[in-house]
Motif scaffolding. Structure first.
Motif, mmCIF file in Angstrom:
data_model
loop_
_atom_site.group_PDB
_atom_site.id
_atom_site.type_symbol
_atom_site.label_atom_id
_atom_site.label_comp_id
_atom_site.label_asym_id
_atom_site.label_seq_id
_atom_site.Cartn_x
_atom_site.Cartn_y
_atom_site.Cartn_z
ATOM 1 N N LEU A 19 -35.337 8.926 -66.821
ATOM 2 C CA LEU A 19 -34.880 8.615 -65.470
ATOM 3 C C LEU A 19 -35.847 7.655 -64.776
ATOM 4 C CD1 LEU A 19 -33.667 12.142 -64.298
ATOM 5 C CD2 LEU A 19 -32.255 10.194 -64.987
ATOM 6 N N LYS A 20 -37.135 7.879 -64.953
ATOM 7 C CA LYS A 20 -38.139 7.019 -64.326
ATOM 8 C C LYS A 20 -38.046 5.592 -64.848
ATOM 9 C CE LYS A 20 -43.141 6.384 -63.783
ATOM 10 N NZ LYS A 20 -44.488 6.907 -64.115
ATOM 11 N N ILE A 21 -37.950 5.437 -66.173
ATOM 12 C CA ILE A 21 -37.883 4.097 -66.752
ATOM 13 C C ILE A 21 -36.578 3.406 -66.372
ATOM 14 C CG2 ILE A 21 -37.820 2.789 -68.911
ATOM 15 C CD1 ILE A 21 -39.634 4.979 -70.129
ATOM 16 N N ASP A 22 -35.481 4.136 -66.379
ATOM 17 C CA ASP A 22 -34.198 3.551 -65.962
ATOM 18 C C ASP A 22 -34.276 3.040 -64.525
ATOM 19 O OD1 ASP A 22 -33.050 3.970 -68.391
ATOM 20 O OD2 ASP A 22 -31.750 5.615 -67.767
ATOM 21 N N ASP A 23 -34.946 3.806 -63.668
ATOM 22 C CA ASP A 23 -35.099 3.386 -62.277
ATOM 23 C C ASP A 23 -35.948 2.114 -62.186
ATOM 24 O OD1 ASP A 23 -34.771 3.918 -59.382
ATOM 25 O OD2 ASP A 23 -36.941 4.193 -59.427
ATOM 26 N N GLU A 24 -36.998 2.044 -62.981
ATOM 27 C CA GLU A 24 -37.839 0.842 -62.993
ATOM 28 C C GLU A 24 -37.034 -0.371 -63.465
ATOM 29 O OE1 GLU A 24 -40.984 2.016 -65.556
ATOM 30 O OE2 GLU A 24 -42.120 3.060 -63.996
ATOM 31 N N CYS A 25 -36.221 -0.181 -64.500
ATOM 32 C CA CYS A 25 -35.395 -1.278 -65.010
ATOM 33 C C CYS A 25 -34.388 -1.745 -63.959
ATOM 34 C CB CYS A 25 -34.648 -0.837 -66.269
ATOM 35 S SG CYS A 25 -35.705 -0.633 -67.721
ATOM 36 N N THR A 26 -33.800 -0.788 -63.241
ATOM 37 C CA THR A 26 -32.839 -1.144 -62.190
ATOM 38 C C THR A 26 -33.499 -1.969 -61.098
ATOM 39 O OG1 THR A 26 -31.570 0.886 -62.600
ATOM 40 C CG2 THR A 26 -31.233 -0.200 -60.489
ATOM 41 N N ARG A 27 -34.717 -1.600 -60.724
ATOM 42 C CA ARG A 27 -35.427 -2.357 -59.680
ATOM 43 C C ARG A 27 -35.755 -3.773 -60.155
ATOM 44 N NH1 ARG A 27 -38.444 2.431 -58.919
ATOM 45 N NH2 ARG A 27 -40.311 1.438 -59.809
ATOM 46 N N VAL A 28 -36.155 -3.904 -61.427
ATOM 47 C CA VAL A 28 -36.453 -5.241 -61.957
ATOM 48 C C VAL A 28 -35.191 -6.100 -61.962
ATOM 49 C CG1 VAL A 28 -37.097 -6.526 -64.031
ATOM 50 C CG2 VAL A 28 -38.442 -4.541 -63.332
ATOM 51 N N LEU A 29 -34.072 -5.526 -62.388
ATOM 52 C CA LEU A 29 -32.817 -6.268 -62.411
ATOM 53 C C LEU A 29 -32.399 -6.710 -61.009
ATOM 54 C CD1 LEU A 29 -30.768 -4.137 -64.972
ATOM 55 C CD2 LEU A 29 -31.610 -6.460 -65.320
ATOM 56 N N ALA A 30 -32.578 -5.824 -60.032
ATOM 57 C CA ALA A 30 -32.147 -6.127 -58.668
ATOM 58 C C ALA A 30 -33.053 -7.144 -57.987
ATOM 59 C CB ALA A 30 -32.096 -4.838 -57.853
ATOM 60 N N ARG A 31 -34.377 -7.017 -58.188
ATOM 61 C CA ARG A 31 -35.320 -7.864 -57.455
ATOM 62 C C ARG A 31 -35.590 -9.187 -58.151
ATOM 63 N NH1 ARG A 31 -39.829 -3.472 -55.957
ATOM 64 N NH2 ARG A 31 -40.681 -4.317 -57.890
ATOM 65 N N ARG A 32 -35.624 -9.164 -59.495
ATOM 66 C CA ARG A 32 -36.035 -10.359 -60.240
ATOM 67 C C ARG A 32 -34.863 -11.151 -60.814
ATOM 68 N NH1 ARG A 32 -41.127 -10.991 -58.374
ATOM 69 N NH2 ARG A 32 -42.288 -9.017 -58.539
ATOM 70 N N GLN A 33 -33.724 -10.482 -60.983
ATOM 71 C CA GLN A 33 -32.566 -11.117 -61.613
ATOM 72 C C GLN A 33 -32.986 -11.884 -62.872
ATOM 73 O OE1 GLN A 33 -30.621 -13.425 -58.564
ATOM 74 N NE2 GLN A 33 -29.938 -11.608 -57.460
ATOM 75 N N PRO A 34 -33.564 -11.196 -63.832
ATOM 76 C CA PRO A 34 -34.091 -11.869 -65.016
ATOM 77 C C PRO A 34 -33.000 -12.531 -65.841
ATOM 78 C CG PRO A 34 -34.010 -9.508 -65.369
ATOM 79 C CD PRO A 34 -33.690 -9.728 -63.917
ATOM 80 N N ALA A 35 -33.387 -13.550 -66.602
ATOM 81 C CA ALA A 35 -32.462 -14.277 -67.467
ATOM 82 C C ALA A 35 -33.058 -14.387 -68.853
ATOM 83 C CB ALA A 35 -32.181 -15.669 -66.890
ATOM 84 N N ALA A 36 -32.210 -14.774 -69.804
ATOM 85 C CA ALA A 36 -32.630 -15.055 -71.178
ATOM 86 C C ALA A 36 -33.450 -13.902 -71.760
ATOM 87 C CB ALA A 36 -33.398 -16.375 -71.230
ATOM 88 N N SER A 37 -34.631 -14.200 -72.310
ATOM 89 C CA SER A 37 -35.412 -13.192 -73.019
ATOM 90 C C SER A 37 -35.887 -12.076 -72.104
ATOM 91 C CB SER A 37 -36.612 -13.826 -73.726
ATOM 92 O OG SER A 37 -37.479 -14.437 -72.793
ATOM 93 N N ASP A 38 -36.137 -12.394 -70.823
ATOM 94 C CA ASP A 38 -36.548 -11.349 -69.884
ATOM 95 C C ASP A 38 -35.425 -10.335 -69.684
ATOM 96 O OD1 ASP A 38 -39.039 -12.525 -69.489
ATOM 97 O OD2 ASP A 38 -38.302 -13.783 -67.858
ATOM 98 N N LEU A 39 -34.201 -10.824 -69.578
ATOM 99 C CA LEU A 39 -33.056 -9.932 -69.426
ATOM 100 C C LEU A 39 -32.878 -9.091 -70.686
ATOM 101 C CD1 LEU A 39 -30.578 -8.918 -67.899
ATOM 102 C CD2 LEU A 39 -29.304 -10.884 -68.811
ATOM 103 N N ARG A 40 -33.047 -9.716 -71.849
ATOM 104 C CA ARG A 40 -32.924 -8.964 -73.099
ATOM 105 C C ARG A 40 -33.974 -7.861 -73.179
ATOM 106 N NH1 ARG A 40 -32.487 -14.123 -75.739
ATOM 107 N NH2 ARG A 40 -34.360 -13.712 -77.005
ATOM 108 N N LEU A 41 -35.177 -8.131 -72.689
ATOM 109 C CA LEU A 41 -36.217 -7.106 -72.708
ATOM 110 C C LEU A 41 -35.814 -5.903 -71.869
ATOM 111 C CD1 LEU A 41 -39.022 -5.981 -73.339
ATOM 112 C CD2 LEU A 41 -39.903 -7.290 -71.383
ATOM 113 N N VAL A 42 -35.321 -6.145 -70.662
ATOM 114 C CA VAL A 42 -34.940 -5.039 -69.788
ATOM 115 C C VAL A 42 -33.780 -4.251 -70.407
ATOM 116 C CG1 VAL A 42 -34.087 -4.392 -67.500
ATOM 117 C CG2 VAL A 42 -35.747 -6.256 -67.728
ATOM 118 N N LEU A 43 -32.777 -4.966 -70.939
ATOM 119 C CA LEU A 43 -31.636 -4.287 -71.557
ATOM 120 C C LEU A 43 -32.065 -3.493 -72.792
ATOM 121 C CD1 LEU A 43 -28.881 -7.054 -71.293
ATOM 122 C CD2 LEU A 43 -29.189 -5.052 -69.829
#
Length: 242
Positions: free
Chosen positions: A68-92
């Motif tokens: 739950l903690k890591i999922d929450d961290e990933c959600t915050r990164v997606l919302a605040r950083r809007q990562p693309a390409a390899s960064d997005l693949r890392l979060v996913l």
């Protein structure tokens, strides 16, 4: 373009670098915990240690909380950083990996519960040699998959993918042996069924380790190999497809 462990330390935002590194670090911590749970569950069975088996069975909540903690961290990164390409693949990949690690924690709890049943029965147990062997195999797969994730190592990840077939073969052989034993001695059905559930749980740990390795290839190459024939996969094939 392939990525390396250094690629995610080259962003303009130092805070973004830190957030991505924390995701990886927390994933490795969760991986270490579930690997320990599997090891302790098997050790409890082999040593007849009911207290340790109970601890593993009741410790699943720690893994759930980490997911739950890591999922929450990933959600915050997606919302605040809007990562693309390899960064997005890392979060996913981290999100997918935590789900598999949580399921490995579930399998460790199943092993511990069946170990308790066997310990409390006080009878001699058939199949422990097979349990020990397969447990060592899948735990190595899990360690290697986590190492491959930490290093972005597709060669090591491919080794894990290929090892899954060997575990499946070992599992099938062990199950056939135990089925034969049950047919020869009906009094052994109860204990042997518990051992078979333990072997099934270990085989599933191997499947989840295989999934983790596949996420590494997705992360580094941008290639989804989930429905590809493992026999056709090697580094040169990935280069052609990447």
């Amino acid at each position: 373009m392939d990525i390396t462990s250094e690629t995610h330390s080259q962003h303009i935002s130092r805070q973004f670098n830190q957030e991505l590194e924390e995701l990886k670090t927390h994933l490795m911590t969760m991986g270490g915990l579930v690997e320990q749970q599997v090891q302790q569950a098997i050790q409890a069975l082999l040593d007849g240690d009911s207290r340790l088996a109970e601890e593993v069975s009741e410790g699943d909540h720690q893994v759930n909380e980490m997911q739950l903690k890591i999922d929450d961290e990933c959600t915050r990164v997606l919302a605040r950083r809007q990562p693309a390409a390899s960064d997005l693949r890392l979060v996913l990949a981290v999100i997918r990996a935590t789900a598999d690690l949580e399921r490995i924690g579930d399998e460790a709890s199943k092993i511990a519960r069946n170990a308790l049943t066997l310990i409390e029965s006080g009878n001699g147990v058939r199949g422990l040699v097979e349990v020990r062997h397969i447990s060592e195999h899948v735990r190595k797969m899990l360690r290697d998959a986590l190492t491959a994730f930490a290093r972005f190592d597709t060669e090591l990840a491919l080794q894990v993918v290929h090892e899954d077939d060997a575990v499946d073969d070992e599992y099938g052989s062990a199950m056939r042996s135990l089925m034969t034993f049950m047919m020869e001695d009906s009094r052994a059905i109860g204990p042997v069924l518990s051992v078979m559930w333990i072997l099934r749980a270990l085989e599933r740990v191997g499947d989840h380790a295989d999934n983790l390795a596949e996420y590494v290839i997705y992360l580094v190459k941008g290639l989804d190999i989930r429905h590809m024939d493992p026999d056709q996969l090697d580094e040169s094939a990935l280069k052609r497809k990447g």
